[in-house]
Scaffold this motif. Structure first.
Motif, PDB file in Angstrom:
ATOM      1  N   ILE A   1       0.698  -1.395   0.146  1.00 21.10           N
ATOM      2  CA  ILE A   1       0.516   0.281   0.145  1.00 21.10           C
ATOM      3  C   ILE A   1       0.938   1.472  -0.073  1.00 21.10           C
ATOM      4  O   ILE A   1       0.877   2.727  -0.838  1.00 21.10           O
ATOM      5  CB  ILE A   1      -1.262   0.172   1.284  1.00 21.10           C
ATOM      6  N   ILE A   2       2.304   1.254   0.971  1.00 19.18           N
ATOM      7  CA  ILE A   2       2.800   2.214   0.466  1.00 19.18           C
ATOM      8  C   ILE A   2       3.576   2.430  -0.610  1.00 19.18           C
ATOM      9  O   ILE A   2       3.814   3.254  -1.587  1.00 19.18           O
ATOM     10  CB  ILE A   2       3.839   2.431   1.723  1.00 19.18           C
ATOM     11  N   LEU A   3       4.194   1.834  -0.955  1.00 18.14           N
ATOM     12  CA  LEU A   3       4.639   1.841  -2.645  1.00 18.14           C
ATOM     13  C   LEU A   3       3.080   1.736  -3.152  1.00 18.14           C
ATOM     14  O   LEU A   3       3.583   3.069  -4.399  1.00 18.14           O
ATOM     15  CB  LEU A   3       5.195   0.413  -2.768  1.00 18.14           C
ATOM     16  N   GLU A   4       2.680   1.780  -3.487  1.00 20.15           N
ATOM     17  CA  GLU A   4       0.917   2.270  -3.944  1.00 20.15           C
ATOM     18  C   GLU A   4       0.790   3.185  -3.992  1.00 20.15           C
ATOM     19  O   GLU A   4       0.976   4.058  -5.254  1.00 20.15           O
ATOM     20  CB  GLU A   4       0.052   0.566  -4.028  1.00 20.15           C
ATOM     21  N   LEU A   5       0.938   3.955  -3.440  1.00 22.06           N
ATOM     22  CA  LEU A   5       0.823   5.237  -2.611  1.00 22.06           C
ATOM     23  C   LEU A   5       1.793   6.177  -2.791  1.00 22.06           C
ATOM     24  O   LEU A   5       1.819   7.240  -3.053  1.00 22.06           O
ATOM     25  CB  LEU A   5       0.206   5.893  -0.852  1.00 22.06           C
ATOM     26  N   PHE A   6       3.029   5.972  -2.868  1.00 26.11           N
ATOM     27  CA  PHE A   6       3.967   6.725  -2.773  1.00 26.11           C
ATOM     28  C   PHE A   6       5.350   6.264  -4.039  1.00 26.11           C
ATOM     29  O   PHE A   6       5.863   7.210  -4.671  1.00 26.11           O
ATOM     30  CB  PHE A   6       4.841   7.115  -1.092  1.00 26.11           C
ATOM     31  N   GLY A   7       5.178   5.671  -4.257  1.00 25.40           N
ATOM     32  CA  GLY A   7       5.273   4.939  -6.044  1.00 25.40           C
ATOM     33  C   GLY A   7       6.991   4.797  -5.552  1.00 25.40           C
ATOM     34  O   GLY A   7       7.875   5.676  -4.408  1.00 25.40           O
ATOM     35  N   SER A   8       8.142   4.114  -6.341  1.00 23.13           N
ATOM     36  CA  SER A   8       9.436   5.173  -6.382  1.00 23.13           C
ATOM     37  C   SER A   8      10.053   4.832  -7.801  1.00 23.13           C
ATOM     38  O   SER A   8       9.084   4.508  -8.782  1.00 23.13           O
ATOM     39  CB  SER A   8      10.153   3.195  -6.152  1.00 23.13           C
ATOM     40  N   GLY A   9      11.413   6.370  -7.356  1.00 22.87           N
ATOM     41  CA  GLY A   9      11.635   5.889  -8.898  1.00 22.87           C
ATOM     42  C   GLY A   9      10.782   7.155  -9.400  1.00 22.87           C
ATOM     43  O   GLY A   9       9.964   7.895  -9.057  1.00 22.87           O
ATOM     44  N   LYS A  10      11.433   7.776 -11.090  1.00 18.32           N
ATOM     45  CA  LYS A  10      10.474   9.283 -11.139  1.00 18.32           C
ATOM     46  C   LYS A  10       9.090   8.877 -12.104  1.00 18.32           C
ATOM     47  O   LYS A  10       8.738   9.971 -11.935  1.00 18.32           O
ATOM     48  CB  LYS A  10      11.943   9.709 -12.243  1.00 18.32           C
TER      49      LYS A  10
END
Length: 163
Positions: free
Chosen positions: A3-12
């Motif tokens: 959920i954190i990765l989905e909300l904040f993403g990673s990279g550009k």
């Protein structure tokens, strides 16, 4: 964790939602950092205070747009604020360090004369100083003026004669 990765993403490659979530967190984190750094960081505008504004803006923007990893940006920003707070504390307690980081006021006008050497040091000319006098005193002449200083933060201060 997903959920954190989905909300904040990673990279550009961030979605609108991810960038907005990062912006929301960075907004509140910035507010916290400015509260930690103290009122001087946005009030006095000395060289030390300008550094924190420029650096925090630059570093924190990288977290919002994904140009740098989120956690290192947050840690770096916290370090910048702690350094600012430490340097500010040292400035209060050590005159030599304060003069090194913030300089000294420069007398530009005294006894009816401009001090050319000091004006050159401050990188201003007579018209620059007279413009500041007009803005502060709402008058165009210097008859009532005792002294004019370039303060440590770059502002010009006018001291009138005591009558």
């Amino acid at each position: 964790m997903n959920i954190i990765l989905e909300l904040f993403g990673s990279g550009k490659d961030l979605t609108i939602l991810q960038m907005c979530c990062r912006g929301f967190v960075i907004f509140w984190f910035s507010l916290l950092l400015l509260r930690i750094s103290g009122r001087r960081s946005y009030g006095l505008k000395s060289p030390l205070d300008l550094i924190i504004s420029i650096l925090l803006g630059s570093v924190l923007s990288r977290a919002v747009v994904g140009a740098s990893p989120f956690l290192p940006v947050v840690c770096c920003s916290l370090l910048i604020v702690i350094l600012h707070r430490l340097f500010s504390w040292i400035n209060i307690h050590n005159k030599t360090f304060r003069h090194l980081t913030e300089g000294k006021k420069i007398l530009l006008f005294e006894n009816g004369d401009f001090l050319e050497k000091n004006m050159n040091r401050a990188l201003v000319d007579k018209e620059d100083v007279i413009q500041k006098v007009r803005k502060q005193t709402f008058q165009n002449d210097l008859q009532d003026i005792d002294k004019i200083y370039m303060e440590r933060n770059g502002e010009v201060s006018v001291v009138k004669f005591k009558h």
